[in-house]
Motif scaffolding. Sequence first.
Motif, PDB file in Angstrom:
ATOM      1  N   ALA A 210       0.834  -1.207   0.000  1.00 31.90           N
ATOM      2  CA  ALA A 210       0.000   0.000   0.000  1.00 31.90           C
ATOM      3  C   ALA A 210       0.867   1.255   0.000  1.00 31.90           C
ATOM      4  N   VAL A 211       1.939   1.249   0.787  1.00 29.52           N
ATOM      5  CA  VAL A 211       2.846   2.405   0.841  1.00 29.52           C
ATOM      6  C   VAL A 211       3.475   2.625  -0.532  1.00 29.52           C
ATOM      7  N   ILE A 212       4.023   1.593  -1.111  1.00 30.87           N
ATOM      8  CA  ILE A 212       4.686   1.711  -2.414  1.00 30.87           C
ATOM      9  C   ILE A 212       3.703   2.167  -3.483  1.00 30.87           C
ATOM     10  N   SER A 213       2.551   1.536  -3.541  1.00 28.74           N
ATOM     11  CA  SER A 213       1.553   1.883  -4.549  1.00 28.74           C
ATOM     12  C   SER A 213       1.079   3.332  -4.416  1.00 28.74           C
ATOM     13  N   SER A 214       0.749   3.748  -3.202  1.00 26.57           N
ATOM     14  CA  SER A 214       0.268   5.114  -2.977  1.00 26.57           C
ATOM     15  C   SER A 214       1.346   6.145  -3.278  1.00 26.57           C
ATOM     16  N   CYS A 215       2.575   5.851  -2.898  1.00 31.38           N
ATOM     17  CA  CYS A 215       3.675   6.790  -3.136  1.00 31.38           C
ATOM     18  C   CYS A 215       3.966   6.927  -4.631  1.00 31.38           C
ATOM     19  N   ILE A 216       3.953   5.827  -5.350  1.00 28.72           N
ATOM     20  CA  ILE A 216       4.180   5.885  -6.792  1.00 28.72           C
ATOM     21  C   ILE A 216       3.080   6.692  -7.474  1.00 28.72           C
ATOM     22  N   LYS A 217       1.833   6.507  -7.052  1.00 31.69           N
ATOM     23  CA  LYS A 217       0.723   7.273  -7.634  1.00 31.69           C
ATOM     24  C   LYS A 217       0.844   8.761  -7.338  1.00 31.69           C
ATOM     25  N   ALA A 218       1.373   9.114  -6.173  1.00 25.74           N
ATOM     26  CA  ALA A 218       1.499  10.518  -5.785  1.00 25.74           C
ATOM     27  C   ALA A 218       2.712  11.198  -6.429  1.00 25.74           C
ATOM     28  N   SER A 219       3.632  10.418  -6.948  1.00 27.51           N
ATOM     29  CA  SER A 219       4.874  10.956  -7.504  1.00 27.51           C
ATOM     30  C   SER A 219       4.638  11.730  -8.792  1.00 27.51           C
ATOM     31  N   GLN A 220       5.502  12.720  -9.021  1.00 25.95           N
ATOM     32  CA  GLN A 220       5.486  13.484 -10.265  1.00 25.95           C
ATOM     33  C   GLN A 220       6.564  12.991 -11.237  1.00 25.95           C
ATOM     34  N   LEU A 221       7.363  12.031 -10.809  1.00 29.37           N
ATOM     35  CA  LEU A 221       8.436  11.507 -11.637  1.00 29.37           C
ATOM     36  C   LEU A 221       7.919  10.426 -12.581  1.00 29.37           C
ATOM     37  N   LYS A 222       8.646  10.183 -13.657  1.00 28.95           N
ATOM     38  CA  LYS A 222       8.298   9.061 -14.541  1.00 28.95           C
ATOM     39  C   LYS A 222       9.263   7.916 -14.256  1.00 28.95           C
ATOM     40  N   ASP A 223       8.839   6.715 -14.576  1.00 27.65           N
ATOM     41  CA  ASP A 223       9.634   5.502 -14.308  1.00 27.65           C
ATOM     42  C   ASP A 223      10.060   5.449 -12.844  1.00 27.65           C
ATOM     43  N   VAL A 224       9.172   5.824 -11.964  1.00 27.42           N
ATOM     44  CA  VAL A 224       9.493   5.942 -10.543  1.00 27.42           C
ATOM     45  C   VAL A 224       9.500   4.572  -9.868  1.00 27.42           C
ATOM     46  N   LYS A 225      10.479   4.406  -8.962  1.00 23.87           N
ATOM     47  CA  LYS A 225      10.622   3.160  -8.195  1.00 23.87           C
ATOM     48  C   LYS A 225      11.073   3.506  -6.782  1.00 23.87           C
ATOM     49  N   PRO A 226      10.761   2.649  -5.821  1.00 18.11           N
ATOM     50  CA  PRO A 226      11.265   2.874  -4.458  1.00 18.11           C
ATOM     51  C   PRO A 226      12.790   2.794  -4.435  1.00 18.11           C
ATOM     52  N   ALA A 227      13.408   3.648  -3.645  1.00 21.86           N
ATOM     53  CA  ALA A 227      14.867   3.634  -3.486  1.00 21.86           C
ATOM     54  C   ALA A 227      15.191   3.038  -2.119  1.00 21.86           C
ATOM     55  N   GLY A 228      14.863   1.786  -1.919  1.00 19.65           N
ATOM     56  CA  GLY A 228      15.072   1.121  -0.641  1.00 19.65           C
ATOM     57  C   GLY A 228      13.739   0.751  -0.007  1.00 19.65           C
ATOM     58  N   THR A 229      13.783   0.514   1.286  1.00 22.27           N
ATOM     59  CA  THR A 229      12.577   0.142   2.017  1.00 22.27           C
ATOM     60  C   THR A 229      12.050   1.348   2.796  1.00 22.27           C
ATOM     61  N   ALA A 230      10.783   1.291   3.124  1.00 28.57           N
ATOM     62  CA  ALA A 230      10.150   2.384   3.865  1.00 28.57           C
ATOM     63  C   ALA A 230      10.600   2.393   5.319  1.00 28.57           C
ATOM     64  N   ALA A 231      10.696   3.590   5.866  1.00 28.10           N
ATOM     65  CA  ALA A 231      10.959   3.769   7.296  1.00 28.10           C
ATOM     66  C   ALA A 231       9.607   3.926   7.983  1.00 28.10           C
ATOM     67  N   MET A 232       9.370   3.130   9.014  1.00 26.54           N
ATOM     68  CA  MET A 232       8.083   3.175   9.702  1.00 26.54           C
ATOM     69  C   MET A 232       8.241   3.906  11.029  1.00 26.54           C
ATOM     70  N   PHE A 233       7.498   5.002  11.173  1.00 24.55           N
ATOM     71  CA  PHE A 233       7.477   5.717  12.442  1.00 24.55           C
ATOM     72  C   PHE A 233       6.447   5.052  13.345  1.00 24.55           C
ATOM     73  N   ASP A 234       6.586   5.236  14.650  1.00 23.56           N
ATOM     74  CA  ASP A 234       5.652   4.571  15.562  1.00 23.56           C
ATOM     75  C   ASP A 234       4.249   5.157  15.427  1.00 23.56           C
ATOM     76  N   ASP A 235       3.292   4.525  16.077  1.00 30.05           N
ATOM     77  CA  ASP A 235       1.888   4.903  15.926  1.00 30.05           C
ATOM     78  C   ASP A 235       1.570   6.298  16.449  1.00 30.05           C
ATOM     79  N   SER A 236       2.406   6.851  17.330  1.00 31.30           N
ATOM     80  CA  SER A 236       2.147   8.218  17.794  1.00 31.30           C
ATOM     81  C   SER A 236       2.350   9.218  16.662  1.00 31.30           C
ATOM     82  N   VAL A 237       3.171   8.866  15.670  1.00 32.10           N
ATOM     83  CA  VAL A 237       3.385   9.701  14.489  1.00 32.10           C
ATOM     84  C   VAL A 237       2.470   9.236  13.354  1.00 32.10           C
TER      85      VAL A 237
END
Length: 106
Positions: free
Chosen positions: A32-59
Motif C-alpha cells: 500500500a505504501v509503495i503503490s500510494s507513493c508511486i501514484k502521488a509521484s510526479q516523476l516518470k519511471d518511478v521506483k522505491p529507493a530502498g525500504t520504507a521507514a516506519m514511524f511509531d503509531d504516535s506519528v
Amino acid sequence: MKASLLLLAGLTVVASQAMASSEQAWSDLDKAVISSCIKASQLKDVKPAGTAAMFDDSVGYNALLLKGHYPQPFMKNKVGTELCLYQRKSKTAVVTEWDGATTPKK
C-alpha cells in the motif's frame, strides 16, 4: 484456583496473538505504501529507493524515498528523488522533491 489461573493464562495468550500483526498484514502495508507513493509521484519511471521507514503509531507515518526521471522536457530526463510520506490512518501519500538530501553540499 487452578482453573482460574489456566483461564487467565489462556486469555493472555489469545490476547497477545490478536494484537500481533501477521506477516501478510506487514506485506500488505508495504504494498500500500509503495503503490500510494508511486501514484502521488510526479516523476516518470518511478521506483522505491530502498525500504520504507516506519514511524511509531504516535506519528503514524511511513517514509519512502523514490527515484525516477523528471518528465519536463527542459529537465532532459534528469534523475530525481522524492520523499514520500504515507499516513497510515488516512491511507494517503504526499511527496516532495528531495534531490538535495542525497547529494552532499561542498
